[in-house]
Scaffold this active site. Structure first.
Site, PDB file in Angstrom:
ATOM      1  N   TYR A 252       0.843  -1.204   0.000  1.00 62.63           N
ATOM      2  CA  TYR A 252       0.000   0.000   0.000  1.00 62.63           C
ATOM      3  C   TYR A 252       0.879   1.255   0.000  1.00 62.63           C
ATOM      4  CZ  TYR A 252      -2.787   3.794   1.890  1.00 62.63           C
ATOM      5  OH  TYR A 252      -3.378   5.018   2.086  1.00 62.63           O
TER       6      TYR A 252
HETATM    7  O1  UGA Z   1      -1.827   7.156   7.988  1.00 66.21           O
HETATM    8  C1  UGA Z   1      -2.107   6.595   6.950  1.00 66.21           C
HETATM    9  O2  UGA Z   1      -1.685   7.051   5.920  1.00 66.21           O
HETATM   10  C2  UGA Z   1      -2.893   5.331   6.933  1.00 66.21           C
HETATM   11  O3  UGA Z   1      -3.697   5.267   8.107  1.00 66.21           O
HETATM   12  C3  UGA Z   1      -4.408   4.062   8.286  1.00 66.21           C
HETATM   13  O4  UGA Z   1      -3.470   3.033   8.556  1.00 66.21           O
HETATM   14  P1  UGA Z   1      -3.090   2.744  10.078  1.00 66.21           P
HETATM   15  O5  UGA Z   1      -2.406   3.914  10.684  1.00 66.21           O
HETATM   16  O6  UGA Z   1      -2.367   1.457  10.102  1.00 66.21           O
HETATM   17  O7  UGA Z   1      -4.528   2.656  10.776  1.00 66.21           O
HETATM   18  P2  UGA Z   1      -5.261   1.432  11.494  1.00 66.21           P
HETATM   19  O8  UGA Z   1      -5.283   0.243  10.667  1.00 66.21           O
HETATM   20  O9  UGA Z   1      -6.558   1.955  11.985  1.00 66.21           O
HETATM   21  O10 UGA Z   1      -4.312   1.131  12.738  1.00 66.21           O
HETATM   22  C4  UGA Z   1      -4.186   2.067  13.784  1.00 66.21           C
HETATM   23  C5  UGA Z   1      -3.263   1.533  14.846  1.00 66.21           C
HETATM   24  O11 UGA Z   1      -3.845   0.385  15.453  1.00 66.21           O
HETATM   25  C6  UGA Z   1      -2.941  -0.712  15.411  1.00 66.21           C
HETATM   26  N1  UGA Z   1      -3.719  -1.952  15.255  1.00 66.21           N
HETATM   27  C7  UGA Z   1      -4.351  -2.220  14.095  1.00 66.21           C
HETATM   28  C8  UGA Z   1      -5.085  -3.371  13.945  1.00 66.21           C
HETATM   29  C9  UGA Z   1      -5.173  -4.267  14.998  1.00 66.21           C
HETATM   30  O12 UGA Z   1      -5.809  -5.335  14.909  1.00 66.21           O
HETATM   31  N2  UGA Z   1      -4.537  -3.966  16.169  1.00 66.21           N
HETATM   32  C10 UGA Z   1      -3.824  -2.808  16.331  1.00 66.21           C
HETATM   33  O13 UGA Z   1      -3.234  -2.582  17.418  1.00 66.21           O
HETATM   34  C11 UGA Z   1      -2.008  -0.432  14.253  1.00 66.21           C
HETATM   35  O14 UGA Z   1      -0.768  -1.053  14.441  1.00 66.21           O
HETATM   36  C12 UGA Z   1      -1.918   1.077  14.295  1.00 66.21           C
HETATM   37  O15 UGA Z   1      -0.917   1.466  15.185  1.00 66.21           O
HETATM   38  C13 UGA Z   1      -5.246   3.730   7.067  1.00 66.21           C
HETATM   39  O16 UGA Z   1      -5.787   2.442   7.152  1.00 66.21           O
HETATM   40  C14 UGA Z   1      -4.486   3.869   5.781  1.00 66.21           C
HETATM   41  O17 UGA Z   1      -5.370   3.725   4.702  1.00 66.21           O
HETATM   42  C15 UGA Z   1      -3.833   5.237   5.771  1.00 66.21           C
HETATM   43  O18 UGA Z   1      -3.170   5.522   4.610  1.00 66.21           O
END
Ligand code: UGA
Length: 440
Positions: A252
């Site tokens: 991604y």
């Molecule tokens: O900043 C961005 O550009 C990206 O932000 C998000 O990606 P992400 O930050 O990984 O968001 P989440 O998937 O909601 O995760 C948020 C946090 O929760 C954590 N997490 C996620 C999933 C899970 O099951 N457990 C968990 O602790 C992740 O490691 C992360 O630190 C979006 O999903 C992407 O499309 C976007 O581009």
């Protein structure tokens, strides 16, 4: 291992040539045995076929796999065209304020797209949406956002950004001054499951849009969604636009980084005005169900355990969570300060604007704190399943330096995570209580 070896060695019935039965040479061969073996073989074959059939009939993905497999999205056909359709397109894109712009918002049924389209419309700009309504997550949420936009007078054309004929038609009907390009395959972890959908939307789709835009006269200015994930495995914080971004941790992120390079090319060759916005974990009402804050809320309410990631040695995993209203202001700021493209009909006439901005909150919060806030707001204790950050796309932390956006766009985030989540939870409870009428 040795037991296995011994079994195959002692097993006299095993064929010496794989895939062939050497019936004649078998010392056990006789007519009666042969008949009964044939009967057994037929019976087992039928049983085997029946099992396969049952598996395919019961498997939820088998019969539904054609329309739901996102790598096949390009095969979907959409209905567009006709005079009534053109009238709707024109009416949606009609400018109602002095000096207003006409904006084509791709991904308008998406989370950020809906909020941006509605904000533009509210201030009198002409807005037309475009969305493929794919089923990466619950399409009914996209339909609800569409209904919301329809009430504000924004029409969403159903179609794919890869459809060149459709894009050309849209520009023929309305000479858009700006494109707010938010259609994309989002989500960092899903890229391992369906890499093709990222290439389809974030690369092929983006190139198709730029190809159409470069050939127009006049060319529109384009603002588009990049991502904080381009900072990948960088360790220097806060992340600045001047930092190198050559260590993506997910496909991604790699496709978003590719988008930034592609933008550079189209700016350089054709004079397209291009502004990329690196969004930092955007959250809020009408959000994306695949994001952690959203499905944590759902699962906490259901009493289901939630996987909370931590880094090695109980290291903190944190995100610079950014509230949707702040992001919308950043998007509008980018559109308002976008200079005109300089080329026309595929020819560059002079240098054009090329920008990349961080749109974050510049105040990272650990995921464990996100869960604590949700627990307080929902008044339910979460069942935390603490686990090691999987190596499937996630990075340990993000933190935006926003001084460039502050200076150039007047960007100034004002919502902390506690306040923003409160608004999200209010929307969530209202939306899923069956009322489905919440508008934030
Ligand atoms: O900043 C961005 O550009 C990206 O932000 C998000 O990606 P992400 O930050 O990984 O968001 P989440 O998937 O909601 O995760 C948020 C946090 O929760 C954590 N997490 C996620 C999933 C899970 O099951 N457990 C968990 O602790 C992740 O490691 C992360 O630190 C979006 O999903 C992407 O499309 C976007 O581009």
């Amino acid at each position: 291992m040795s037991q296995l070896k011994q079994m195959s060695h002692n097993d006299n019935s095993a064929p010496s040539t794989p895939g062939k039965f050497k019936i004649e040479k078998s010392p056990y061969f006789n007519r009666t045995r042969w008949h009964s073996s044939l009967a057994k073989l037929t019976l087992w074959s039928f049983a085997f076929l029946a099992v396969i059939l049952i598996f395919f009939l019961r498997s939820p993905s088998s019969s539904a796999s054609l329309p739901t497999d996102p790598s096949r999205r390009s095969l979907r056909t959409y209905n567009w065209g006709g005079s009534a359709w053109e009238k709707r397109v024109r009416s949606s894109a009609r400018v109602r304020s002095r000096n207003g712009m006409t904006v084509l918002v791709t991904g308008a049924a998406g989370f950020v797209g809906t909020h941006v389209a509605s904000a533009l419309k509210r201030r009198g700009d002409g807005v037309l949406g475009l969305d493929s309504f794919n089923d990466y997550y619950d399409p009914s949420l996209k339909r609800a956002r569409q209904a919301l936009l329809e009430r504000t007078g924004v029409y969403i054309v159903e179609g794919d950004i890869n459809d060149e004929a459709l894009l050309r038609k849209l520009f023929e009907v309305v000479p858009f001054t700006h494109v707010m390009h938010l259609a994309a395959q989002a989500g960092v972890r899903y890229a391992m499951e369906n890499p093709g959908s990222y290439v389809h939307s974030n690369i092929a789709g983006f190139v198709n849009l730029l190809e159409v835009c470069k050939s127009l006269n006049p060319q529109p200015a384009i603002v588009w969604a990049s991502s904080s994930s381009v900072y990948g495995l960088n360790t220097k914080v806060p992340f600045s636009e001047r930092d190198r971004t050559d260590q993506p941790a997910s496909l991604y992120a790699a496709t978003k980084k590719a988008g930034e390079e592609i933008a550079h090319t189209y700016n350089h060759i054709y004079g397209l005005s291009l502004t990329g916005l690196r969004f930092f974990t955007v959250y809020g009402p009408w959000g994306r169900p695949d994001m952690a804050y959203f499905f944590f809320t759902k699962d906490i309410l259901k009493g289901k355990p939630i996987p909370v990631f931590e880094a090695a040695n109980h290291g903190t995993v944190a995100r610079d969570f950014t509230y949707i209203d702040d992001i919308v202001r950043g998007c509008l700021g980018a559109l308002d300060t976008a200079e005109k493209s300089t080329g026309s009909g595929g020819k560059k006439k002079g240098p054009a604007q090329l920008r990349v901005f961080n749109l974050g909150n510049t105040s990272p919060v650990p995921v464990s704190e996100l869960v604590s806030i949700l627990e307080r707001l929902l008044k339910v204790k979460a069942k935390r399943n603490i686990m090691r950050l999987p190596r499937n796309g996630d990075v340990q932390f993000t933190h935006a330096n926003i001084s460039y956006a502050q200076r150039e766009l007047g960007y100034k985030p004002t919502t902390d995570l506690q306040t923003g989540l409160k608004k999200f939870v209010r929307w969530y409870l209202n939306y899923y209580s069956g009322g489905k009428k919440a508008v934030e």
